[in-house]
Design an enzyme around this catalytic site. Structure first.
Site, mmCIF file in Angstrom:
data_model
loop_
_atom_site.group_PDB
_atom_site.id
_atom_site.type_symbol
_atom_site.label_atom_id
_atom_site.label_comp_id
_atom_site.label_asym_id
_atom_site.label_seq_id
_atom_site.Cartn_x
_atom_site.Cartn_y
_atom_site.Cartn_z
ATOM 1 N N TRP A 127 -9.371 19.118 16.305
ATOM 2 C CA TRP A 127 -10.762 19.176 15.825
ATOM 3 C C TRP A 127 -10.748 19.100 14.287
ATOM 4 O O TRP A 127 -9.993 19.822 13.643
ATOM 5 C CB TRP A 127 -11.411 20.485 16.294
ATOM 6 C CG TRP A 127 -12.813 20.712 15.807
ATOM 7 C CD1 TRP A 127 -13.835 19.798 15.759
ATOM 8 C CD2 TRP A 127 -13.347 21.945 15.292
ATOM 9 N NE1 TRP A 127 -14.969 20.390 15.255
ATOM 10 C CE2 TRP A 127 -14.697 21.701 14.958
ATOM 11 C CE3 TRP A 127 -12.812 23.212 15.090
ATOM 12 C CZ2 TRP A 127 -15.521 22.678 14.432
ATOM 13 C CZ3 TRP A 127 -13.633 24.205 14.571
ATOM 14 C CH2 TRP A 127 -14.974 23.940 14.248
ATOM 15 N N ASP A 208 -8.029 27.863 21.736
ATOM 16 C CA ASP A 208 -9.427 27.629 21.373
ATOM 17 C C ASP A 208 -10.139 27.111 22.633
ATOM 18 O O ASP A 208 -9.808 26.033 23.138
ATOM 19 C CB ASP A 208 -9.486 26.589 20.243
ATOM 20 C CG ASP A 208 -10.896 26.414 19.696
ATOM 21 O OD1 ASP A 208 -11.844 26.961 20.289
ATOM 22 O OD2 ASP A 208 -11.046 25.711 18.684
ATOM 23 N N LYS A 243 -21.618 25.300 23.488
ATOM 24 C CA LYS A 243 -21.820 24.147 24.374
ATOM 25 C C LYS A 243 -22.226 24.591 25.775
ATOM 26 O O LYS A 243 -23.196 24.088 26.325
ATOM 27 C CB LYS A 243 -20.549 23.298 24.468
ATOM 28 C CG LYS A 243 -19.713 23.244 23.234
ATOM 29 C CD LYS A 243 -20.246 22.323 22.177
ATOM 30 C CE LYS A 243 -19.548 22.645 20.867
ATOM 31 N NZ LYS A 243 -19.523 21.610 19.885
#
Ligand code: LMR
Length: 393
Positions: A127, A208, A243
């Site tokens: 990311w 993560d 999300k």
């Protein structure tokens, strides 16, 4: 003093929001920042979130400070969602955090306090904000191979080989599911092999989990976390509810730490709470209470699971639709990795020059690396998108 500053460069991902907004072309397409969108191109508040918010407005008695660890009911529910019964909970704690990013930032300070000379191994690529966020906090980051940009597969053997040579005590940052940016996750056998190396080399998994429920299911997306939790003495897990609950701007996440024994757990817990106090004092409350109301009420939880499954299903459908459109419009090129990837992202696999042309000539926005957000695709824009891509290939 400010005369010493130069303007900072725009963020590689968030900068696209403004660029796309300012584009006046009606046919423009936004495949940039990772937010879910419906078939109508909207990012609505989930129905179940609206219900829980109403309940919260009707019943909340106070907005006095909550402690550094946040809401205990939220923490217990997030811990259950993440770990289920995979490990001894007497060695584990979970605290609320301001989004996945806030959780990562607290974890970075914890790692620096515990083992300042350790490196954190990160996937190549990872990311885009992992590196400035964790590196900016002071951690030393080192890359491990992950994605083969030619073959569009995971470089699992090279990854394992690199980790076999990592010094004992280093940390390995892993994406639990829906790897951002590639969308390609290790298989369950790959995860077992990764865990073997982590155990053999005495490394610490730092996972993560920003997309639980977006790949296959809540349980299977947590496979890596639960498998490792059953095998390692210590691990760190950062969760995001941005999300899977659509609570992007409310900043909801959690940080869990598994320690070697109960005594170590208590020490780490006190250190983490002290870190929180020195960064943002206490976490924001609203979104976390909403998540807690949902996860602790069987009816609301069932409704959430359905909405989550619908988001997951739409992403899968768009992958197939997009690949089919590209087969038709660009038959000499293979985009089959689009349907092998899961979750919100994958690489389109075009050059930065082609990404720039797509933006300038067609109003199609994506990150320079050609990472695309699948949620930006709809039945209405998929042909325009495939035509635009075919034109720049
Ligand atoms: C993304 O990767 O697009 C999202 O996680 C949003 C962000 O903050 O970068």
């Amino acid at each position: 003093m400010f005369e010493n500053l130069q303007p900072a460069s725009a963020d590689a991902i968030l900068g696209l929001i403004a660029e796309h907004k300012n584009d006046k072309r009606p046919q423009k397409v936004d495949l940039g920042v990772g937010v879910f969108r419906t078939a109508a191109g909207e990012t609505p508040v989930l129905d179940v979130v609206k219900t829980a918010e109403q309940r919260l407005v009707d019943t909340q008695q106070s907005k006095a400070y909550i402690g550094t660890a946040g809401d205990p009911d939220f923490n217990a529910a997030m811990q259950e969602l993440t770990f289920a019964d995979s490990c001894d909970t007497a060695r584990l704690f979970t605290i609320q955090a301001p989004g996945g990013s806030g959780s990562l930032r607290v974890a970075a300070s914890l790692i620096l306090r515990a083992r300042a000379d350790a490196s954190v191994w990160v996937s190549e690529p990872t990311w885009a904000n992992h590196i400035p966020l964790l590196g900016g906090a002071g951690l030393t980051l080192k890359p491990y191979p992950y994605y083969d940009t030619e073959k569009h597969v995971i470089r699992i053997e090279q990854m394992l080989d690199t980790l076999r040579h990592a010094p004992a005590g280093d940390l390995v940052l892993l994406h639990a599911c829906c790897h951002n940016p590639s969308g390609l996750d290790p298989s369950e056998d790959d995860w077992r092999a990764i865990a073997d190396v982590i155990v053999e080399r005495d490394l610490v998994p730092f996972i993560d989990m920003a997309y639980q429920g977006f790949a296959t299911s809540l349980a299977s997306d947590a496979f890596a976390v639960r498998h490792m939790a059953g095998r390692v003495p210590e691990m760190i897990v950062s969760n995001s509810c941005s999300k899977n609950f659509g609570l992007y701007r409310d900043r909801v996440g959690s940080l869990s730490v598994l320690a070697a024994d109960t005594g170590a757990r208590d020490t780490v817990y006190s250190q983490v709470n002290n870190v929180v106090r020195t960064i943002y004092s206490v976490p924001p409350d609203h979104g976390a209470v909403v998540v807690s109301l949902i996860l602790n009420d069987p009816e609301l939880k069932a409704a959430w699971r359905l909405e989550l499954a619908a988001m997951r299903g739409r992403l899968r459908e768009m992958r197939v639709l997009f690949n089919d459109a590209l087969i038709e419009k660009a038959p000499d090129h293979d985009f089959s990795h689009l349907v092998r990837a899961v979750g919100m992202f994958c690489f389109l696999g075009v050059t930065p020059e082609q990404v720039a042309r797509l933006k300038q000539e067609f109003g199609v926005y994506m990150v320079d690396s050609s990472r695309i957000n699948i949620a930006g695709i709809t039945a209405n824009n998929v042909n325009y998108l495939a035509d635009s891509i075919a034109a720049v290939l």
